[in-house]
Design an enzyme around this catalytic site. Structure first.
Site, PDB file in Angstrom:
ATOM      1  N   ASP A  24       0.901  -1.201   0.093  1.00 24.96           N
ATOM      2  CA  ASP A  24      -0.084   0.002   0.058  1.00 24.96           C
ATOM      3  C   ASP A  24       0.705   1.175   0.096  1.00 24.96           C
ATOM      4  O   ASP A  24       1.977   1.123   0.564  1.00 24.96           O
ATOM      5  CB  ASP A  24      -1.015  -0.085   1.116  1.00 24.96           C
ATOM      6  CG  ASP A  24      -2.240   0.864   1.013  1.00 24.96           C
ATOM      7  OD1 ASP A  24      -3.283   0.360   0.793  1.00 24.96           O
ATOM      8  OD2 ASP A  24      -2.277   2.303   0.958  1.00 24.96           O
TER       9      ASP A  24
ATOM     10  N   GLY B  14     -36.699  -2.622   4.994  1.00 25.20           N
ATOM     11  CA  GLY B  14     -36.100  -1.694   6.264  1.00 25.20           C
ATOM     12  C   GLY B  14     -35.641  -0.234   5.612  1.00 25.20           C
ATOM     13  O   GLY B  14     -36.212   0.176   4.572  1.00 25.20           O
TER      14      GLY B  14
ATOM     15  N   GLY C  22     -27.010   0.460   2.020  1.00 24.29           N
ATOM     16  CA  GLY C  22     -25.778   1.477   1.815  1.00 24.29           C
ATOM     17  C   GLY C  22     -24.510   0.538   1.991  1.00 24.29           C
ATOM     18  O   GLY C  22     -24.302  -0.509   1.317  1.00 24.29           O
TER      19      GLY C  22
ATOM     20  N   CYS D  13     -19.960  -0.498  -1.456  1.00 22.50           N
ATOM     21  CA  CYS D  13     -20.386  -1.338  -2.784  1.00 22.50           C
ATOM     22  C   CYS D  13     -21.846  -1.073  -3.534  1.00 22.50           C
ATOM     23  O   CYS D  13     -21.510  -0.368  -4.577  1.00 22.50           O
ATOM     24  CB  CYS D  13     -20.011  -2.777  -2.559  1.00 22.50           C
ATOM     25  SG  CYS D  13     -18.255  -3.074  -2.220  1.00 22.50           S
TER      26      CYS D  13
ATOM     27  N   LYS E 157     -24.468  -1.938   8.151  1.00 25.98           N
ATOM     28  CA  LYS E 157     -25.014  -3.192   8.561  1.00 25.98           C
ATOM     29  C   LYS E 157     -24.297  -3.762   9.703  1.00 25.98           C
ATOM     30  O   LYS E 157     -23.389  -3.266  10.157  1.00 25.98           O
ATOM     31  CB  LYS E 157     -24.916  -4.229   7.431  1.00 25.98           C
ATOM     32  CG  LYS E 157     -23.471  -4.721   6.940  1.00 25.98           C
ATOM     33  CD  LYS E 157     -23.549  -5.708   5.961  1.00 25.98           C
ATOM     34  CE  LYS E 157     -22.251  -6.477   5.861  1.00 25.98           C
ATOM     35  NZ  LYS E 157     -22.215  -7.436   4.783  1.00 25.98           N
TER      36      LYS E 157
END
Ligand code: UDX
Length: 479
Positions: A55, A288, A292, A295, A365
């Site tokens: 990275d 619900g 979100g 992705c 989530k």
């Protein structure tokens, strides 16, 4: 008619290739150690490969090298430490080291939504591929994993041709990933399919060797991992098509919730009833506050933008509706809150001044600390903008939520958030909230009003404990 899945590939079906490094198994590099790359690097070391994670972010690399996963993912910390200790897993910020080490280079960098439109920003793909290519001094395979617009693999091939000597015969392939946050380790070690887009036998053989660990593990567990070998365009499309389908499934049931709300039906029962049909299936059918995360929302937008560029915009016009249904679920919570708190909607939005609202959940989530495009956090911000004194609590997502929305007020526990609240909104279905005792919470709250944004609470139990309950697409149990 049932269409059979391809069976687990036989090694005989693949050309035997020798890794250019001379190592017995291909050495693997993962460029970009965000959620995707770090998880893959760690899990492939666990499968027995020699792995190097790369990275440009020195802080991230230092953390990983010290045995700390920079995000929350079940089971990953232990695997990271075990594989660092085994010596099979290392991390670096040097392109030269990556080029010298690996036979197969997986590109795992981010492809966020462009600041100036709906398309995907490919800057990180371009930078990582170009810099890697410039350092290569022997044959290698560069494999795209990031989610990209169809056509990117061909463009990557051109980038590689521009920056490497043709005599090296560096090749490109594409192999999308399907990781779900919270299940990512399982999804890498035991994937439900592997998809590869290749142009040559050499690339096919090299990718087979790079995934043999996955097939071998499956064989020891008497499982099969279907493999789809295809062209570049199909491999790229598989990923966005899968995410578009999942998003559509969620918006479908949320559209049914909208109809239930006006017709007096209960979408949770409707979902259960249609889900028993195996052609429909009950997964990804929970109504619900909508989808979100990093992705689904960005992928359906980038897919539409790309289809438009290719002259097939009409084919994906329905995805715009999928997006709109999804956004409307967030607005629905604001409507319910306004109603429950006895306020008027007003032309410029509701005035919720003087009310206190507990928002339970910030992550997009449960079992994740990811707050990217989180419905919970977006709703919390709208409630605060309407004047409510909002108190947010999430079991894992607080640090990221604070960074994303520093102006919101955060509490250190569910009880602290609920204490004195005029309204409780459960917006992420963490087990801690699902299993909370409505009687105990009722004693802490200022008023017993609850919005169950994920239809995850027992409505009867909460109503019995004196709560005015509102679900999504469900009738009011007290009526
Ligand atoms: C998704 C895809 O599932 C994965 O295959 C891909 O590689 C990346 O994108 P992820 O972003 O981890 O994975 O989340 P996912 O579990 O798909 O959930 C996405 C959103 O949909 C969440 O906000 C979730 O709460 C919501 N959701 C999911 C629903 O609202 N209802 C459902 O029935 C299922």
């Amino acid at each position: 008619m049932t269409i059979p899945y391809p069976t687990q590939p036989s090694p005989m079906a693949f050309p035997a290739v020798r890794p250019p490094s001379g190592a017995p198994r291909p050495r693997l590099a993962f460029l970009g150690t965000g959620y995707l790359g770090a998880t893959y690097a760690i899990c492939f070391a666990e499968l027995g490969y020699e792995v190097l994670g790369f990275d440009v972010d020195e802080v991230k690399i230092a953390k990983l090298a010290a045995g700390q996963v920079p995000f929350h993912e079940a089971g990953l910390d232990e695997l990271l430490r075990a594989n660092l200790a085994s010596g099979r897993l290392r991390f670096t910020t040097s392109y030269a080291e990556v080029a010298d080490f690996a036979d197969v280079h997986f590109i795992c960098v981010g492809t966020p939504q462009r600041a100036d439109g709906m398309g995907a920003d490919l800057t990180y793909v371009e930078t990582s591929v170009s810099n890697l290519a410039k350092h290569l001094s022997r044959r290698a395979l560069i494999v795209g994993k990031s989610t990209v617009p169809v056509g990117t693999a061909e463009w990557v091939e051109q980038l590689v041709a521009k920056h490497t000597d043709p005599a090296l015969e560096v090749e490109v392939a594409w192999s999308p990933e399907f990781l779900q946050e919270g299940f990512a380790v399982e999804d890498v070690l035991r994937p439900n399919r592997i998809v590869v887009g290749v142009k040559t036998d050499w690339a096919n053989g090299m990718l087979y060797a790079a995934h043999k660990g996955v097939f071998d593990l499956a064989a020891t567990e008497d499982r099969e991992v279907p493999l789809v070998v295809t062209d570049f365009a199909t491999a790229e499309l598989v990923k966005v098509a899968a995410n578009a389908f999942l998003a559509t499934k969620i918006s479908f049931i949320n559209a049914m919730a909208e109809v239930c709300e006006v017709a007096g039906g209960d979408v949770t029962q409707l979902s259960k009833a249609i889900g028993y049909d195996p052609r429909i299936g009950n997964r990804f059918l929970q109504a619900g506050v909508g989808f979100g995360g990093g992705c689904l929302p960005k992928d359906i937008r980038a897919f539409q933008a790309r289809a438009q560029e290719l002259g097939a915009g009409e084919a994906l016009r329905f995805l715009h509706e999928v997006d709109l249904v999804n956004q409307r679920r967030r607005t629905r919570v604001i409507q319910l809150a306004t109603e429950l708190l006895g306020r008027l909607p007003g032309p410029a939005g509701p005035d919720l001044a003087g009310t206190r609202v507990a928002v339970l959940g910030a992550a997009f989530k449960p079992n994740s600390d990811d707050v990217r495009d989180s419905p919970s956090l977006a709703i919390a911000a709208t409630l605060a903008k309407a004047g409510a004194d909002v108190r947010v609590y999430d079991p894992q997502g607080m640090a990221n939520a604070r960074l994303a929305m520093p102006a919101l007020h955060y509490e250190e526990s569910m009880s602290a958030a609920v204490t004195g609240a005029d309204l409780v909104c459960v917006l992420t279905e963490w087990a801690e909230f699902r299993n909370a005792d409505p009687v105990t919470l009722g004693e802490l709250a200022g008023a017993r009003r609850v919005i169950d944004g994920r239809n995850c609470l027992d409505a009867t139990l909460w109503a019995r404990a004196g709560w005015e309950y509102r679900g999504m697409g469900r009738p009011n149990p007290s009526v």
